[in-house]
Write an enzyme that holds these catalytic residues in place. Structure first.
Site, PDB file in Angstrom:
ATOM      1  N   ASP A 122       0.865  -1.177   0.000  1.00 36.99           N
ATOM      2  CA  ASP A 122       0.000   0.000   0.000  1.00 36.99           C
ATOM      3  C   ASP A 122       0.904   1.231   0.000  1.00 36.99           C
ATOM      4  OD1 ASP A 122      -2.338   1.581   0.185  1.00 36.99           O
ATOM      5  OD2 ASP A 122      -2.134   1.682   2.363  1.00 36.99           O
ATOM      6  N   GLU A 136      -1.389  -1.240  -4.834  1.00 30.77           N
ATOM      7  CA  GLU A 136      -2.643  -0.519  -5.062  1.00 30.77           C
ATOM      8  C   GLU A 136      -2.390   0.635  -6.029  1.00 30.77           C
ATOM      9  OE1 GLU A 136      -6.042   0.128  -2.040  1.00 30.77           O
ATOM     10  OE2 GLU A 136      -4.753   1.902  -1.903  1.00 30.77           O
ATOM     11  N   ASP A 146      -2.409   0.978   7.273  1.00 31.74           N
ATOM     12  CA  ASP A 146      -1.718   0.825   5.981  1.00 31.74           C
ATOM     13  C   ASP A 146      -1.237  -0.617   5.783  1.00 31.74           C
ATOM     14  OD1 ASP A 146      -2.065   3.551   5.248  1.00 31.74           O
ATOM     15  OD2 ASP A 146      -0.368   4.094   6.519  1.00 31.74           O
TER      16      ASP A 146
END
Length: 169
Positions: free
Chosen positions: A7, A67, A139
């Site tokens: 992430d 992502e 996260d």
């Protein structure tokens, strides 16, 4: 198969590693790579690069996913996030891994079942799918969700390939 989810973030880059053995999924590790907000951008990116490279070397994933960045109202913030995302793509690619990329809504839909889930819902579903996991922060939970999404995608692609081979053979 060992899958690493990443992430991207400039202050905190989340990472998560899972092992996938058929229908069984097991948590390996998760954490955060951090950079100091007072450092110049180049120093921050280098810190993230070095930390993520060490995590990758320690856990030796065979697949990785990141992502995708969405554009928001703050163009400068989006650009900086994009640069952190570049580090997140570079490290696994440098290790010879093919890197999957997923929109945030696709990750949420794969893990929670709806594309507009909040961070609490993601963390809850990650804990359900990886019993006993201790998550290093939101996260890291997102990174584990990305890894789970990629594992599901790879499993689906494998099933499709096997079915096509059976049908053609």
């Amino acid at each position: 198969m060992r899958v690493m989810g990443i992430d991207p973030g400039l202050r905190q880059l989340g990472w998560g590693v899972i092992d996938v053995d058929g229908p069984r999924i097991r948590h390996v590790a998760n954490g955060l790579c951090r950079s100091e907000g007072t450092d110049p951008l180049s120093v921050r990116l280098l810190a993230l690069y070095r930390q993520l490279k060490a995590v990758l070397a320690e856990h030796a994933p065979t697949a990785a996913a990141v992502e995708q960045t969405f554009v928001n109202k703050d163009a400068v913030g989006t650009l900086k996030l994009g640069q952190a995302r570049g580090v997140a793509l570079l490290v696994p690619a440098e290790a010879g891994l093919t890197v999957g990329e997923y929109l945030p809504n696709a990750v949420k839909k794969a893990v929670v079942g709806v594309g507009h889930a909040d961070k609490r819902q993601i963390q809850h579903m990650v804990k359900l799918q990886l019993p006993g996991v201790r998550i290093a922060g939101p996260d890291a939970a997102d990174a584990l969700a990305i890894a789970l999404c990629h594992a599901h995608h790879l499993q689906s692609a494998g099933h499709l390939s096997a079915a096509l081979l059976r049908a053609g053979g």
